[in-house]
Design a protein around this motif. Structure first.
Motif, mmCIF file in Angstrom:
data_model
loop_
_atom_site.group_PDB
_atom_site.id
_atom_site.type_symbol
_atom_site.label_atom_id
_atom_site.label_comp_id
_atom_site.label_asym_id
_atom_site.label_seq_id
_atom_site.Cartn_x
_atom_site.Cartn_y
_atom_site.Cartn_z
ATOM 1 N N ALA A 168 -13.288 77.989 34.768
ATOM 2 C CA ALA A 168 -11.831 78.143 34.799
ATOM 3 C C ALA A 168 -11.267 77.252 35.879
ATOM 4 C CB ALA A 168 -11.465 79.589 35.087
ATOM 5 N N MET A 169 -10.146 76.638 35.602
ATOM 6 C CA MET A 169 -9.500 75.794 36.590
ATOM 7 C C MET A 169 -8.635 76.653 37.505
ATOM 8 S SD MET A 169 -9.084 72.144 35.003
ATOM 9 C CE MET A 169 -7.992 72.079 33.642
ATOM 10 N N GLU A 170 -8.284 76.029 38.631
ATOM 11 C CA GLU A 170 -7.538 76.770 39.643
ATOM 12 C C GLU A 170 -6.248 77.367 39.085
ATOM 13 O OE1 GLU A 170 -8.248 74.703 43.361
ATOM 14 O OE2 GLU A 170 -6.164 75.145 43.888
ATOM 15 N N HIS A 171 -5.505 76.580 38.291
ATOM 16 C CA HIS A 171 -4.225 77.105 37.793
ATOM 17 C C HIS A 171 -4.436 78.217 36.768
ATOM 18 C CE1 HIS A 171 -5.142 73.544 35.309
ATOM 19 N NE2 HIS A 171 -4.591 74.193 34.330
ATOM 20 N N HIS A 172 -5.569 78.229 36.069
ATOM 21 C CA HIS A 172 -5.846 79.349 35.162
ATOM 22 C C HIS A 172 -6.041 80.623 35.969
ATOM 23 C CE1 HIS A 172 -7.786 76.257 32.252
ATOM 24 N NE2 HIS A 172 -6.479 76.223 32.212
ATOM 25 N N ARG A 173 -6.737 80.490 37.090
ATOM 26 C CA ARG A 173 -6.966 81.681 37.921
ATOM 27 C C ARG A 173 -5.651 82.174 38.498
ATOM 28 N NH1 ARG A 173 -10.904 78.314 39.940
ATOM 29 N NH2 ARG A 173 -9.969 78.285 42.009
ATOM 30 N N ARG A 174 -4.816 81.218 38.965
ATOM 31 C CA ARG A 174 -3.548 81.628 39.570
ATOM 32 C C ARG A 174 -2.643 82.297 38.551
ATOM 33 N NH1 ARG A 174 -1.504 76.878 41.276
ATOM 34 N NH2 ARG A 174 -3.192 75.783 42.267
ATOM 35 N N MET A 175 -2.772 81.885 37.291
ATOM 36 C CA MET A 175 -1.943 82.513 36.261
ATOM 37 C C MET A 175 -2.514 83.851 35.817
ATOM 38 S SD MET A 175 -1.044 79.643 33.558
ATOM 39 C CE MET A 175 -1.198 77.999 33.981
ATOM 40 N N GLY A 176 -3.636 84.220 36.389
ATOM 41 C CA GLY A 176 -4.225 85.509 36.046
ATOM 42 C C GLY A 176 -4.963 85.482 34.716
ATOM 43 N N LEU A 177 -5.337 84.281 34.259
ATOM 44 C CA LEU A 177 -6.034 84.192 32.981
ATOM 45 C C LEU A 177 -7.452 84.737 33.069
ATOM 46 C CD1 LEU A 177 -5.254 80.855 31.182
ATOM 47 C CD2 LEU A 177 -5.574 83.077 30.137
ATOM 48 N N CYS A 178 -7.993 84.790 34.270
ATOM 49 C CA CYS A 178 -9.387 85.182 34.404
ATOM 50 C C CYS A 178 -9.454 86.515 35.110
ATOM 51 C CB CYS A 178 -10.164 84.145 35.199
ATOM 52 S SG CYS A 178 -9.778 82.501 34.658
ATOM 53 N N GLY A 179 -9.651 87.552 34.376
ATOM 54 C CA GLY A 179 -9.843 88.854 35.000
ATOM 55 C C GLY A 179 -8.533 89.579 35.268
ATOM 56 N N GLY A 180 -7.417 88.897 35.136
ATOM 57 C CA GLY A 180 -6.131 89.554 35.380
ATOM 58 C C GLY A 180 -5.761 90.434 34.198
ATOM 59 N N ALA A 181 -4.889 91.367 34.398
ATOM 60 C CA ALA A 181 -4.281 92.182 33.342
ATOM 61 C C ALA A 181 -5.261 92.592 32.242
ATOM 62 C CB ALA A 181 -3.094 91.433 32.727
#
Ligand SMILES: *[C@@H]1O[C@H](CO)[C@@H](O)[C@H](O)[C@H]1NC(C)=O
Length: 388
Positions: free
Chosen positions: A349-362
């Motif tokens: 995952a790229m940094e902006h994916h993590r910041r958008m909560g795509l990984c493990g968020g919600a």
């Protein structure tokens, strides 16, 4: 040196008031090495496997255009194939004559531009099949994956049916975010090679034991330390195979076709002996870096992605993105340990994916692996354990 400018994969999760337009400057005028295609700008008709011609649910025969992988199906000649690249994350990939080539991007930043650079002359590797016809075709695709296929040259068709037909073939499921290269073999013969040299001291290991190239070996896990990039690559085979190796350029060549098998390859270290110009902590000679991602790549190598399902859901100002990966497990099961459930998928995952909560968020089920696996112009990329 061919440069590739990558595009963002996802839009912002929250609608913003007003977004300034992207630059309208012509990259060529900024000195970016742009691709000039001599021939047609559209994929040739024979770049598609028959099933891709089946109408979709709406009865349409249209093929995807402007996909992140469209470059893979443009161009015909060898130099045009080199320019047929796409940022598959984490590797820049391009179809080779008989397989798929991968280079690691590095950041090229100047006063007025930033791009992901890579080298398609020496600093790349290829996972392929030695007994297929040149010329790949798209067997299937979705928003985050594309599968390319090469037809085998063996005269007698085998009994194994594949996605593109009953004859021998090699099939590469390319899924954005996979830190491995994957090739499925049906009656075709695997190879892994590079224009780079094997390091003469620590160059090659089979199932963890040092091996001397040129030579012949039996095994299912092969490790290469390459001189020019200072990269360590590991190749996993679904089945024990007899292979020959060469050192200059590095080559691992299976002795016989796999009737129904898989090879996977991944970069486990990009500063193996402290001589990488782009990835060591300081300019070479630097200190070698420990292979901190080797164990996790090893543990998840048998489960591979073949497709992706993306759900986009908008409610008011918020958008939810959910990705579910289609997976397969390679081999006879003994690679992962008999009776044990298949390990979860390892993606990145790229940094902006993590910041958008795509990984493990919600409600996501992803587990992040500590540390930066790779750096590109979008920042640090991390490994993620997740089937969705
Ligand atoms: C690759 O290099 C970057 C620095 O550019 C480093 O952060 C990362 O950990 C390295 N990855 C591997 C797999 O060695």
């Amino acid at each position: 040196m061919h440069a590739h400018v990558c595009a963002l994969l996802f839009a912002a999760t929250r609608a913003t008031a007003r977004v300034a337009p992207y630059s309208r400057l012509n990259p060529a005028e900024l000195g970016v090495d742009v691709v000039k295609r001599g021939k047609e700008q559209a994929p040739a008709a024979d770049r598609w496997a028959a099933m891709e011609g089946a109408p979709d649910a709406a009865g349409s025969l249209a093929r995807p255009t402007n996909a992140w992988w469209t470059n893979f199906v443009l161009g015909q000649g060898p130099s045009e194939l080199e320019n047929a690249n796409g940022f598959a994350i984490p590797y820049v990939l391009w179809p080779a004559k008989r397989g798929i080539s991968a280079g690691l991007p590095f950041v090229l930043a100047q006063a007025n531009q930033i791009e992901n650079g890579f080298d398609s002359t020496i600093s790349f590797v290829t996972l392929g099949a030695s007994d297929v016809r040149t010329g790949h075709r798209v067997a299937r695709s979705d928003a985050l994956s594309v599968s390319l296929e090469w037809e085998g040259t063996a005269a007698a068709p085998t009994a194994h049916a594949g996605a593109g037909g009953a004859g021998p073939h090699a099939h590469a499921p390319i899924v954005r975010g996979s830190p491995y290269l994957t090739m499925e073999y049906r009656g075709t013969t695997p190879f892994f090679d590079s224009a780079q040299s094997l390091d003469p001291q620590v160059g090659f290991a089979v199932d963890g034991e040092p091996g001397v190239c040129p030579g012949k070996f039996r095994g299912r896990r092969f490790e290469f330390v390459l001189v020019e990039t200072d990269e360590t690559w590991v190749v996993w085979s679904s089945h024990e195979v007899e292979v020959g190796c060469q050192t200059d350029g590095a080559l691992l060549q299976a002795a016989a076709p796999l009737s129904d098998g898989v090879w996977r390859a991944a970069l486990t270290n990009n500063c193996t002996l402290g001589r990488s110009a782009h990835h060591c902590r300081k300019s070479p000679p630097a200190d070698p870096e420990p292979p901190i991602f080797a164990d996790i790549l090893e543990a998840h190598a048998v489960t591979y992605p073949i497709s992706a399902e993306v759900d986009l859901h908008a409610a008011g100002d918020d958008a939810a993105v959910r990705i579910r990966w289609g997976t397969r497990t390679m081999g006879d099961g003994s690679n992962g340990g008999r009776g044990k459930p298949a390990p979860a998928l390892l993606m990145s995952a790229m940094e902006h994916h993590r910041r958008m909560g795509l990984c493990g968020g919600a409600g996501g089920k992803a587990e992040m692996v500590d540390g930066v696996y790779q750096r590109n112009m979008n920042g640090g990329l991390s490994l993620v354990i997740a089937n969705e």
